[in-house]
Design an enzyme around this catalytic site. Sequence first.
Site, mmCIF file in Angstrom:
data_model
loop_
_atom_site.group_PDB
_atom_site.id
_atom_site.type_symbol
_atom_site.label_atom_id
_atom_site.label_comp_id
_atom_site.label_asym_id
_atom_site.label_seq_id
_atom_site.Cartn_x
_atom_site.Cartn_y
_atom_site.Cartn_z
ATOM 1 N N CYS A 258 -99.914 67.273 85.831
ATOM 2 C CA CYS A 258 -100.811 67.046 84.674
ATOM 3 C C CYS A 258 -101.220 65.653 84.851
ATOM 4 C CB CYS A 258 -100.264 67.164 83.158
ATOM 5 S SG CYS A 258 -98.322 66.954 83.353
ATOM 6 N N ARG B 176 -88.889 68.768 92.385
ATOM 7 C CA ARG B 176 -88.254 68.220 91.586
ATOM 8 C C ARG B 176 -86.847 68.320 92.041
ATOM 9 N NH1 ARG B 176 -90.490 72.121 86.462
ATOM 10 N NH2 ARG B 176 -92.776 71.151 86.444
ATOM 11 N N GLN C 57 -97.424 75.559 91.899
ATOM 12 C CA GLN C 57 -97.556 76.149 90.681
ATOM 13 C C GLN C 57 -99.148 76.649 90.614
ATOM 14 O OE1 GLN C 57 -96.690 72.907 88.043
ATOM 15 N NE2 GLN C 57 -95.335 73.939 86.924
ATOM 16 N N ASP D 4 -101.439 75.889 88.169
ATOM 17 C CA ASP D 4 -101.176 74.979 87.275
ATOM 18 C C ASP D 4 -102.878 74.916 86.872
ATOM 19 O OD1 ASP D 4 -100.239 73.678 85.352
ATOM 20 O OD2 ASP D 4 -99.635 72.142 86.688
ATOM 21 N N HIS E 39 -105.172 72.861 83.400
ATOM 22 C CA HIS E 39 -105.268 71.816 82.427
ATOM 23 C C HIS E 39 -106.711 72.067 81.604
ATOM 24 C CE1 HIS E 39 -101.922 70.370 84.657
ATOM 25 N NE2 HIS E 39 -101.373 70.192 83.242
ATOM 26 N N LYS F 161 -94.856 74.572 73.257
ATOM 27 C CA LYS F 161 -95.446 75.483 73.961
ATOM 28 C C LYS F 161 -95.304 77.124 73.574
ATOM 29 C CE LYS F 161 -91.435 75.205 77.121
ATOM 30 N NZ LYS F 161 -90.819 74.962 78.690
ATOM 31 N N HIS G 238 -102.016 72.402 78.552
ATOM 32 C CA HIS G 238 -101.087 72.642 79.887
ATOM 33 C C HIS G 238 -101.031 74.187 79.884
ATOM 34 C CE1 HIS G 238 -99.722 68.223 80.320
ATOM 35 N NE2 HIS G 238 -100.125 68.461 78.567
#
Length: 635
Positions: free
Chosen positions: A333, A362, A380, A382, A384, A464, A510
């Site tokens: 993000c 991570r 991911q 991912d 946004h 979320k 997100h």
Amino acid sequence: MISIRLPDGSQRQFDTPVTVGQVAASIGSGLAKAALAGKVDGKLVDTSFLIDQDADLAIVTDKDPDGLEVIRHSTAHLLAYAVKELFPDAQVTIGPVIDNGFFYDFSYKRPFTPEDLTAIEKKMAELAKKDEPVTRTVLPRDEAVAYFKSIGEAYKAEIIESIPADQDVSLYAEGKFTDLCRGPHVPSTGKLKVFKLMKLAGAYWRGDSKNEMLQRIYGTAWAKKEEQEAYLHMLEEAEKRDHRKLGRALDLFHFQDEAPGLIFWHPKGWIVWQQVEQYMRRVYQDNGYQEVKAPQILDRSLWEKSGHWENYKENMFTTESENRSYALKPMNCPGHVQIFRSNMHSYRELPLRYGEFGQCHRNEPSGSLHGMMRVRGFTQDDGHIFCTEDQILDECVAFTTLLQNVYRDFGFTDVIYKVATRPEKRVGSDEAWDKAENALIESLKRSGHDFEISPGEGAFYGPKIEYTLKDAIGRTWQCGTMQVDFSMPVRLEAEYVAEDNTRKIPVMLHRAILGSLERFIGMLIENYSGALPLWLAPVQIVVLNISDAQADYAQSVAQNLKKQGFRVHADLRNEKITYKIREHSVQKLPYIVVVGDKERDANTVAVRARGNVDLGVMPIDALVERLKNDVDTKA
């Protein structure tokens, strides 16, 4: 006069304070016998809990989800009781409920053995049959510390010493065993009838590798024997489907100690990866996402501004160069905000949707790593979305519809929806959190889906929606998310030009559909037990010749199918056809094509579908049509 309101709307009046168990008995002897706990004004309590004012009450039995949790919590204590009976020198630490069961950690002078586990389970059954009452007492903190020190339970004393001095603590006793616990518990050990100890493991005290390694005993407990049998059968199925075993057997990937929590992808496995990624790339393109790519390493100052350094640092890999501190990105993000900020955007461009196959790292504890399901490096799908407040609902509703379509293509049709609300450790104002939570709840209502609330389970920057899938053997997997974030765009100074020509801050959504691609592929492998559908299979068809006389024809069939876009292998080895068929069947290939003299002369092929299904002889064009239909329909 005390008035007790029951779930059916009826009321019962009592002249004096009354326990939950007494209320159950006033309703009927059957309910009194079945009662495990109560819910007083929404709070779960023991049957011995005294109600001294007007209240709403629900009697909890083994038919209720709360009842099953009480059973499991109580069985964890029964386990500790049994261990102390058999091994008096063992020290007890903690024993929480987990999914489908419980565990308890012990400190003991030697490792427990499988034979010990059998003896402990037998002792648990003996103690349960005694039907000893479970009683609760409350002590001031310091008295409780002194008590546990007096009986040699140093770990319990340490736990209690971490509680503020002005607080009381509750203890539960059954027979000769007393334990620290908030409760509630079943009224007597005789309520615990269906349980099984599962395995032994190691666990550091308080989860810190600097502390002593304890011994963890895992168990499962259920209300009914048939429920436990169904669960154990599911575990047997899960063992057969373990993606780590199948990954090796099907030559997809492997792990090794030199790269803990990271995956070595083999050619076949990388084909599966590419099919998933390219599918999701088309989803991006078809739904208004612009694909971007942000750096892997960003300066500490950016992570401080985003809030990650304060709230997530322990999970981040860090490094230094030329007297500057950096971190490998654990999420995408902040990078996407930098891309948004690089140009000034008009309200007319919103919603602006970015998508990235972002590789994240991570620093997960080594003990939590589990194949592809929990890794340190992952990618991911991912995205946004930068939008106005007025656009949040429409974007959330559209995303839920998109996510359902994607899951359906991968073979998942059962989706569970949860809204995870503000955690204790968070950034942003309560007003912003109110707006964000209300937007997510309203979007699910508009989508017509039932959902649960998960209090305190949101990310530190926003609430979320969690989208959870149910697989072929009934397990659940949390995959997709949609998060509403009012805070990060403020912290990272994202702006757009509004209709009145002023600068305003966008809302940041997100969102992820698959989540970690690695984990999702692991799920796919286990869901299909390695027999991936045609569109995902690394090798879709193998062409086998019966003898050398058909080798050229088999090769030409394979080349023809390759030109049609299929992933094909021609096995022309001088081996018996039955051997070759068996070998490729074990590899779970969707289609096996066999050619002999008759097929060569007639320009046809003999086709077998996975599972040894004989589809007979057909022209190559007919096979191609079938294959294309399978791919197009994601069959």
